[in-house]
Enzyme design. Structure first.
Site, mmCIF file in Angstrom:
data_model
loop_
_atom_site.group_PDB
_atom_site.id
_atom_site.type_symbol
_atom_site.label_atom_id
_atom_site.label_comp_id
_atom_site.label_asym_id
_atom_site.label_seq_id
_atom_site.Cartn_x
_atom_site.Cartn_y
_atom_site.Cartn_z
ATOM 1 N N GLU A 174 49.088 121.985 -28.911
ATOM 2 C CA GLU A 174 49.254 121.487 -30.281
ATOM 3 C C GLU A 174 48.634 120.103 -30.456
ATOM 4 O OE1 GLU A 174 51.087 123.207 -32.972
ATOM 5 O OE2 GLU A 174 50.771 124.932 -31.667
ATOM 6 N N HIS A 250 57.419 119.727 -33.005
ATOM 7 C CA HIS A 250 56.460 118.909 -32.250
ATOM 8 C C HIS A 250 57.187 117.658 -31.782
ATOM 9 C CE1 HIS A 250 52.959 120.689 -34.817
ATOM 10 N NE2 HIS A 250 52.885 121.198 -33.614
ATOM 11 N N CYS A 368 51.738 113.124 -38.823
ATOM 12 C CA CYS A 368 51.054 114.433 -38.722
ATOM 13 C C CYS A 368 49.663 114.357 -39.327
ATOM 14 C CB CYS A 368 51.803 115.503 -39.503
ATOM 15 S SG CYS A 368 53.462 115.811 -38.939
HETATM 16 N N1 LIG Z 1 54.099 117.501 -36.613
HETATM 17 C C1 LIG Z 1 52.819 117.529 -36.829
HETATM 18 N N2 LIG Z 1 52.035 116.830 -36.104
HETATM 19 N N3 LIG Z 1 52.257 118.336 -37.733
HETATM 20 C C2 LIG Z 1 52.928 119.041 -38.757
HETATM 21 C C3 LIG Z 1 52.312 120.361 -38.960
HETATM 22 C C4 LIG Z 1 52.961 121.133 -40.060
HETATM 23 C C5 LIG Z 1 52.448 122.553 -40.126
HETATM 24 N N4 LIG Z 1 52.965 123.220 -41.305
HETATM 25 C C6 LIG Z 1 52.432 124.376 -41.742
HETATM 26 O O1 LIG Z 1 51.472 124.887 -41.209
HETATM 27 C C7 LIG Z 1 53.085 125.030 -42.958
HETATM 28 C C8 LIG Z 1 52.152 125.929 -43.718
HETATM 29 C C9 LIG Z 1 52.878 126.790 -44.725
HETATM 30 O O2 LIG Z 1 54.007 127.199 -44.440
HETATM 31 O O3 LIG Z 1 52.295 127.057 -45.810
HETATM 32 C C10 LIG Z 1 52.844 123.314 -38.868
HETATM 33 O O4 LIG Z 1 53.965 123.824 -38.811
HETATM 34 O O5 LIG Z 1 52.027 123.362 -37.933
#
Ligand SMILES: N=C(N)NCCC[C@H](NC(=O)CCC(=O)O)C(=O)O
Length: 444
Positions: A174, A250, A368
């Protein structure tokens, strides 16, 4: 000024929407099927970039992916014109279509893992795009991510680009969301902390029971090897599986670090004290740990406010600033804690609050949205200058968003062929603005 930490933020793409695609990410599930505003999302992100640039930080812009991803839909058997591909996918597999339309590449903390040249054996900056295997909509990002990285950091004298790890769960990676670099100064060799959720090849260790552990131990080891890191300067730590099951998908949802400071929750790691001890030993006894107890901030509060998804940055004058989402101010326990943190002068000098609601509603906070790249002056001079934030780029991007983005988008709009045309027109213009070349499938 010898070396700096640049932040490359993901520009939110024109298809930003809430499709509930990320099992284990509480906000994504909660926002499913609510209408989004791509325009607001992109403007909120851009405002944060401009603010950091105005604070004297080096701020970069990372281009979004081509969405809807027609090429992937074709790989999945949809045929005919682009319009027929969209129509058939909407009818036969609406969730697959939604996944192929996600603007999830905005969260560039998941774009790659980056090791600065001071840490690597060959003295170059190493990049490995994250394979993001655990979520289909994110697993289709790494190829274009790699191209955008190469177009941004092109000079082979300074930058090394690795392909993503094999795209299987055993090597689930990730990226920088689970990676933190500690140092005494950005140009000195640092200690790189890799955090994983489970072992892929060893069943003796605990794992989360409810939600997936997206990142494996084996992926951490592989990236550390690829980046030619000194094992004496690497710490690989397991995330606490109990908090993954409470929505900490994460490590950057429960810990953030910069220079020699680690700001984290007391339940972040499986063997918390051992992690602190190893970091401190490997950073010559110079680590400073700011640990937040559960009695002040519960895991639930941490997940809903994204306190730890703040950016911890050091300003040019040496002050340490936390860049927080507005949700922290709206949570009385978190806000009280922050006031206490500032009053007690424990290493954080200032806090700044940003409205990032559009991204937050999909589980993406300030941290993020950015990929950190520590660069010495020669490396900074070798970065594609058109990707670096300035007043001129800010107004160009502002106008570009106003011109191309919709005010509202619902899941049902994803099949609209004019959204595809709008999105490609916008991205084609963007690649010219940022001088990236032909990075998108529709341009090749
Ligand atoms: N914590 C960090 N670094 N990043 C956050 C990422 C959020 C992302 N959300 C999404 O992909 C949601 C998309 C949706 O549901 O439409 C994920 O879960 O991978």
């Amino acid at each position: 000024m010898s070396a700096v930490e640049a932040n490359f933020d993901g520009l939110v793409g024109p298809t930003h929407n809430y499709s509930g695609l990320s099992f284990g990410n509480v906000a994504s599930a909660k926002s499913q099927a609510t209408p989004s505003s791509p325009k607001q999302a992109a403007l909120q992100g851009l405002a944060k970039m401009k603010a950091l640039s105005d604070m004297g930080m080096v701020q970069g812009v990372f281009a979004p992916q081509e969405r809807p991803d027609i090429a992937t839909l074709r790989r999945l058997g949809f045929t005919g014109s682009d319009q027929s591909v969209l129509a058939a996918a909407a009818k036969q597999a609406p969730k697959v279509l939604a996944a192929c339309c996600s603007a999830s590449s905005m969260w560039t903390a998941n774009a790659a893992t980056v090791s600065p040249s001071a840490d690597t054996q060959d003295g170059k900056v190493h990049f490995t795009p994250a394979n993001l295997t655990n979520k289909f909509h994110r697993s289709i990002e790494h190829e274009v991510t790699g191209r955008v990285l190469k177009a941004t950091f092109a000079d082979e004298r300074h930058f090394v680009h690795h392909p993503a790890l094999p795209s299987v769960e055993h090597f689930g990676d990730e990226g920088a969301a689970n990676h933190t670099r500690f140092c005494l100064d950005y140009d000195l060799q640092g200690v790189e902390l890799f955090v994983f959720g489970r072992y892929a090849f060893d069943s003796r260790f605990p794992e989360p029971k409810k939600f997936p552990a997206r990142h494996t131990f084996e992926a951490c080891e592989a990236v550390a090897r690829l980046h030619q890191l000194d094992t004496d300067k690497v710490v690989i730590a397991q995330q606490n599986p109990a908090v993954i099951d409470q929505g900490v998908f994460h490590n950057d949802v429960i810990a953030v670090g910069n220079r020699n400071i680690l700001f984290c929750h007391e339940q972040a790691f499986l063997n918390q004290q051992a992690v602190y001890d190893e970091l401190n030993l490997k950073l010559s006894g110079k680590m400073r740990i700011l640990e937040v107890p559960t009695k002040s901030v519960s895991i639930e509060d941490a997940v809903s406010s994204y306190l730890f998804n703040s950016q911890l940055i050091t300003m040019p004058n040496g002050d340490n600033v936390l860049i927080l989402p507005e949700e922290c101010r709206n949570n009385p326990r978190v806000w009280t804690y922050l006031e206490h943190l500032l009053a007690n002068k424990q290493g954080i000098d200032e806090i700044k609050v940003f409205d990032l609601k559009q991204s937050m509603a999909n589980g993406g906070g300030p941290a993020c949205l950015r990929l950190r790249v520590a660069l010495n002056q020669a490396e900074l001079a070798a970065v594609n200058p058109h990707t670096l934030m300035s007043s001129a780029l800010y107004s160009q991007l502002h106008q570009w968003i106003e011109r191309h983005y919709r005010d509202q988008l619902a899941e049902a709009d994803l099949v609209d062929p004019s959204l595809l045309v709008e999105s490609r027109t916008a991205l084609d213009e963007l690649t010219q603005l940022l001088q990236l070349g032909s990075v998108y499938p529709f341009q090749r």
